[in-house]
Design a protein around this motif. Structure first.
Motif, mmCIF file in Angstrom:
data_model
loop_
_atom_site.group_PDB
_atom_site.id
_atom_site.type_symbol
_atom_site.label_atom_id
_atom_site.label_comp_id
_atom_site.label_asym_id
_atom_site.label_seq_id
_atom_site.Cartn_x
_atom_site.Cartn_y
_atom_site.Cartn_z
ATOM 1 N N CYS A 311 85.262 51.707 -57.277
ATOM 2 C CA CYS A 311 85.004 51.076 -58.577
ATOM 3 C C CYS A 311 86.039 51.510 -59.605
ATOM 4 N N LYS A 312 86.349 52.803 -59.612
ATOM 5 C CA LYS A 312 87.328 53.315 -60.575
ATOM 6 C C LYS A 312 88.717 52.742 -60.303
ATOM 7 N N GLU A 313 89.060 52.617 -59.044
ATOM 8 C CA GLU A 313 90.368 52.056 -58.696
ATOM 9 C C GLU A 313 90.471 50.615 -59.178
ATOM 10 N N PHE A 314 89.399 49.839 -58.964
ATOM 11 C CA PHE A 314 89.437 48.444 -59.393
ATOM 12 C C PHE A 314 89.478 48.345 -60.918
ATOM 13 N N GLU A 315 88.726 49.207 -61.599
ATOM 14 C CA GLU A 315 88.761 49.219 -63.063
ATOM 15 C C GLU A 315 90.167 49.546 -63.563
ATOM 16 N N GLY A 316 90.834 50.480 -62.867
ATOM 17 C CA GLY A 316 92.210 50.813 -63.230
ATOM 18 C C GLY A 316 93.140 49.619 -63.078
ATOM 19 N N GLN A 317 92.929 48.844 -62.012
ATOM 20 C CA GLN A 317 93.752 47.654 -61.801
ATOM 21 C C GLN A 317 93.480 46.609 -62.882
ATOM 22 N N MET A 318 92.231 46.523 -63.329
ATOM 23 C CA MET A 318 91.914 45.588 -64.403
ATOM 24 C C MET A 318 92.554 46.024 -65.724
ATOM 25 N N GLN A 319 92.599 47.333 -65.970
ATOM 26 C CA GLN A 319 93.272 47.834 -67.173
ATOM 27 C C GLN A 319 94.760 47.512 -67.129
ATOM 28 N N GLU A 320 95.348 47.655 -65.947
ATOM 29 C CA GLU A 320 96.764 47.316 -65.789
ATOM 30 C C GLU A 320 96.977 45.822 -66.017
ATOM 31 N N MET A 321 96.040 44.996 -65.530
ATOM 32 C CA MET A 321 96.142 43.550 -65.724
ATOM 33 C C MET A 321 96.084 43.215 -67.212
ATOM 34 N N ILE A 432 86.858 30.030 -55.762
ATOM 35 C CA ILE A 432 87.311 30.951 -54.720
ATOM 36 C C ILE A 432 86.751 30.509 -53.378
ATOM 37 N N ALA A 433 87.601 30.425 -52.373
ATOM 38 C CA ALA A 433 87.150 30.202 -51.001
ATOM 39 C C ALA A 433 87.159 31.542 -50.290
ATOM 40 N N THR A 434 85.998 31.959 -49.780
ATOM 41 C CA THR A 434 85.904 33.289 -49.188
ATOM 42 C C THR A 434 84.698 33.368 -48.252
ATOM 43 N N ASP A 435 84.595 34.483 -47.579
ATOM 44 C CA ASP A 435 83.446 34.790 -46.724
ATOM 45 C C ASP A 435 82.505 35.682 -47.524
ATOM 46 N N PRO A 436 81.288 35.213 -47.845
ATOM 47 C CA PRO A 436 80.405 36.011 -48.712
ATOM 48 C C PRO A 436 79.996 37.339 -48.096
ATOM 49 N N CYS A 437 80.062 37.432 -46.780
ATOM 50 C CA CYS A 437 79.660 38.682 -46.135
ATOM 51 C C CYS A 437 80.648 39.813 -46.412
ATOM 52 N N ARG A 438 81.887 39.444 -46.756
ATOM 53 C CA ARG A 438 82.906 40.462 -46.995
ATOM 54 C C ARG A 438 83.426 40.459 -48.430
ATOM 55 N N PHE A 439 82.844 39.617 -49.253
ATOM 56 C CA PHE A 439 83.344 39.462 -50.616
ATOM 57 C C PHE A 439 82.667 40.458 -51.550
ATOM 58 N N ASN A 440 83.456 41.070 -52.444
ATOM 59 C CA ASN A 440 82.927 42.040 -53.403
ATOM 60 C C ASN A 440 82.586 41.309 -54.697
ATOM 61 N N PHE A 441 81.303 41.007 -54.872
ATOM 62 C CA PHE A 441 80.878 40.237 -56.038
ATOM 63 C C PHE A 441 81.001 41.042 -57.327
ATOM 64 N N ASP A 442 80.835 42.354 -57.264
ATOM 65 C CA ASP A 442 80.973 43.180 -58.468
ATOM 66 C C ASP A 442 82.408 43.125 -58.990
ATOM 67 N N ASN A 443 83.378 43.203 -58.080
ATOM 68 C CA ASN A 443 84.778 43.105 -58.489
ATOM 69 C C ASN A 443 85.080 41.726 -59.073
ATOM 70 N N HIS A 444 84.483 40.709 -58.453
ATOM 71 C CA HIS A 444 84.691 39.342 -58.954
ATOM 72 C C HIS A 444 84.152 39.189 -60.361
ATOM 73 N N LEU A 445 83.003 39.788 -60.643
ATOM 74 C CA LEU A 445 82.423 39.756 -61.989
ATOM 75 C C LEU A 445 83.386 40.376 -62.994
ATOM 76 N N LEU A 446 83.872 41.577 -62.694
ATOM 77 C CA LEU A 446 84.766 42.276 -63.616
ATOM 78 C C LEU A 446 86.079 41.512 -63.787
ATOM 79 N N PHE A 447 86.621 40.981 -62.692
ATOM 80 C CA PHE A 447 87.875 40.227 -62.754
ATOM 81 C C PHE A 447 87.716 38.995 -63.652
#
Length: 637
Positions: A311-321, A432-447
């Motif tokens: 979670c922290k890594e993804f948040e860091g990437q969002m800050q960079e974005m 987004i076209a994806t496989d829901p079994c492997r998709f990170n919905f929390d990251n998608h929300l933040l993105f």
């Protein structure tokens, strides 16, 4: 069924990143694949309960649904708290004769899948009363008058009455399904004059976990001193010690049932309107029936640590974005840098769709006006596998370009649509076209939320630059004629003097121009005609300035032309000749009851500073006034 090969089920829901919604989506997706259906999901990130400005923006994602492209609709009715949005979906389904299934909320139209809460709660209460033989049993309900809360409370009362156990109101409290209200209820139990309870039955797991912690802090052990039970089977419960005796809904069965109902209707069958999926009671350590298995604390700690690190890594990437994209100078630059961050989501295909003119500032310098109707959409970023490519603009009725062909191409994926907005203002949406079994919905929300804010900031930057530019123009530009005003003249003057430099073959020309008879035109024909005369002089000045001269209106009827000319040339005299010729041409064809006339004076020199130019303007004025006194102006025709 639609006349097409691809069969599509649309799932309408909010908060697909939540555990229950995610589990239902996975079940719907898996069962739809088995029966030959593709799935699209239209998702809002909040449930729109409060109806605030953000909820209005979220709700617009449901306006993009093209009911001519889908064969069945599943709504997670309880997740959509805005009745207007929910019933708009229902009415569209009815109008297009599309079978609709609601999960967890009873609707009048279509088919309902309901969970057997009451039966499961009855099993839990009977287990405490009849298996454990307890009589001093307290109950913590959810919110007062909430359907599920009251249903569970009534089940508790029913079982007690059947077992001849008196119902004591002091043993009942409303914890609102949450932490602080539950603690208040427990304080009341603790201070009650009734004997301390042998068991506390809670209407959900959250209140049960709060109860266990509260009791432990007050010296009571669960289950040795007090039995505690929960309800709903949440993820958090899995990490609780002791594990809770609880009940959980069967999301797998609900998803399977929903897809089967749609398939049955399409094939001419008549499934029942209401379908009840039983809850499963799970006995565990909090009632001392199934011992809580010992857990390796290191494994648990590392698991939670890895989740937190991710979670922290993804948040860091969002800050960079945020830092990278908001530091861009234009929308085009921002769009060019965005694909590097799209890859973070690890999707198969990605569409960033915004209203066509959202970034129109670069093209037409017009302020963008937010529009509730998506209309024509522009795909800012399109990722297909690992490549990025341009696709043409499209109408929202397509949802995405070539939707059905895309679904056929990804027969083991689903397409997720989520809103982009700033408060109530529509920006567009992400697909987004994806496989829901492997998709990170929390990251998608933040993105998605981060990207919405970035787009608004970049677009606002453009509007701010445009506003500043207009203010600067107003500061240096004459509002009536579009020529430079006095400030603009002097602001541009230094660059002209610097261009002149030490060039021995160049000179500086100043022409003073005065509109003749402005007061007469204003007094006799009105100020509108006076303005016309002023603008006519300005147009004739500008149209004959072919050497990048500064053309300025100093105010009223006073004008100045200044520029660099070849030394010894007759350009100044030629300019005045052409200028007066342009005015004569206007008078000949204007059909005005007056003639526009102007007096001119020219002075040529070599200025080195602004004061020199002031002196040149004064001398040009003197020459111009001398001409004016020699020339008798013909006021009328």
């Amino acid at each position: 069924m639609k006349d097409k090969e691809t069969k599509v089920i649309a799932l309408c829901a909010t908060r697909l990143h939540a555990e229950m919604q995610s589990a239902l989506l996975n079940s719907i997706y898996q069962n739809a694949l088995q029966l030959g259906y593709n799935v699209i999901a239209i998702n809002a990130f909040n449930d729109m309960y409060y109806g605030d400005r953000s909820s209005v923006g979220e709700s617009k994602i449901f306006n993009i649904i093209n009911y001519n492209l889908i064969d069945g609709i599943i709504v997670l009715g309880e997740t959509i708290k805005n009745n207007r949005v929910l019933y708009n979906i229902i009415s569209n389904a009815e109008r297009h004769n599309i079978p609709l299934v609601s999960i967890d909320k009873k609707l009048d139209y279509g088919y309902n899948i309901l969970f057997g809460y009451a039966n499961a709660m009855e099993q839990i209460v009977r287990h405490v009363v009849e298996h454990h033989k307890l009589t001093k049993i307290n109950f913590i309900a959810g919110s007062k008058d909430n359907q599920f809360s009251e249903e569970r409370l009534n089940t508790y009362k029913k079982v007690l009455m059947e077992n001849n156990i008196p119902i004591e109101e002091e043993r009942i409290g409303y914890g609102d399904f949450w932490f602080a209200p539950t603690q208040d209820v427990l304080e009341g139990f603790l201070n009650s004059k009734l004997p301390f309870p042998e068991a506390i039955i809670c209407a959900n797991d959250t209140m049960a976990m709060v109860t266990c912690e509260f009791l432990n802090n007050h010296g009571y052990k669960v289950p040795d001193d007090v039995i505690v039970t929960g309800f709903d089977g949440t993820v958090q419960e899995r990490y609780h010690i002791p594990r809770l005796t609880t009940a959980k809904q069967d999301n797998d069965e609900a998803g399977k049932c929903a897809v089967k109902i749609i398939d049955d209707v399409i094939h001419g069958k008549n499934p029942p309107q209401d379908n009840v999926i039983p809850y499963h009671v799970v006995l565990a350590g909090s009632c001392n029936c199934v011992p809580t298995p010992s857990m390796n604390s290191n494994v648990l700690t590392m698991s939670l640590y890895n989740q937190l690190s991710g979670c922290k890594e993804f948040e860091g990437q969002m800050q960079e974005m945020i830092s990278t994209l908001t530091d861009t100078q234009t929308p085009s630059e921002m769009i060019s840098k965005l694909p590097a961050f799209v890859d973070i989501l690890a999707t198969t295909e990605f569409w960033l769709c915004v209203q066509e003119n959202f970034f129109g500032l670069e093209q037409n310098n017009a302020m963008y006006e937010y529009n509730d109707d998506y209309g024509t959409l522009r795909v800012l970023v399109h990722k297909d596998h690992e490549s990025y490519n341009d696709i043409p603009n499209f109408n929202v009725s397509e949802m995405i370009p070539n939707l059905l062909e895309t679904l056929q191409r990804y027969d083991e994926h689903f397409i997720l649509f989520s809103p982009l907005h700033f408060q109530e203002k529509t920006i567009g949406y992400i697909a987004i076209a994806t496989d829901p079994c492997r998709f990170n919905f929390d990251n998608h929300l933040l993105f998605s939320q981060t990207l919405s804010n970035i787009l608004e900031i970049v677009q606002a930057h453009g509007e701010l630059k445009q506003a500043i530019s207009k203010l600067e123009e107003m500061y240096v530009q004459d509002y009536l004629t579009g020529l430079m005003n006095r400030r603009g003249f002097y602001k541009s003057l230094n660059s002209k003097i610097n261009q002149l430099g030490n060039c021995k073959d160049k000179e500086f020309m100043v022409i003073s121009i005065d509109l003749n008879g402005l007061k007469y035109i204003n007094d006799v024909f009105g100020h509108g005609e006076g303005d016309n005369a002023i603008k006519t002089v300005a147009r004739c000045m500008a149209s004959n300035a072919i050497k990048d001269e500064i053309c300025a209106r100093f105010g009223g009827d006073e004008f100045v032309v200044a520029g660099i000319i070849e030394k010894g040339s007759d350009y100044a005299e030629e300019y005045i000749k052409q200028f007066k010729s342009s005015i004569s041409y206007y008078n000949k064809h204007s059909n005005k009851p007056y003639e526009v006339g102007a007096s001119c004076g020219v002075y040529i020199g070599l200025p080195t500073k602004e004061a020199d130019v002031d002196e040149m303007i004064k001398r040009a004025d003197d020459i111009m006034y001398a001409e004016k006194s020699r020339t008798k102006y013909n006021r009328g025709r």
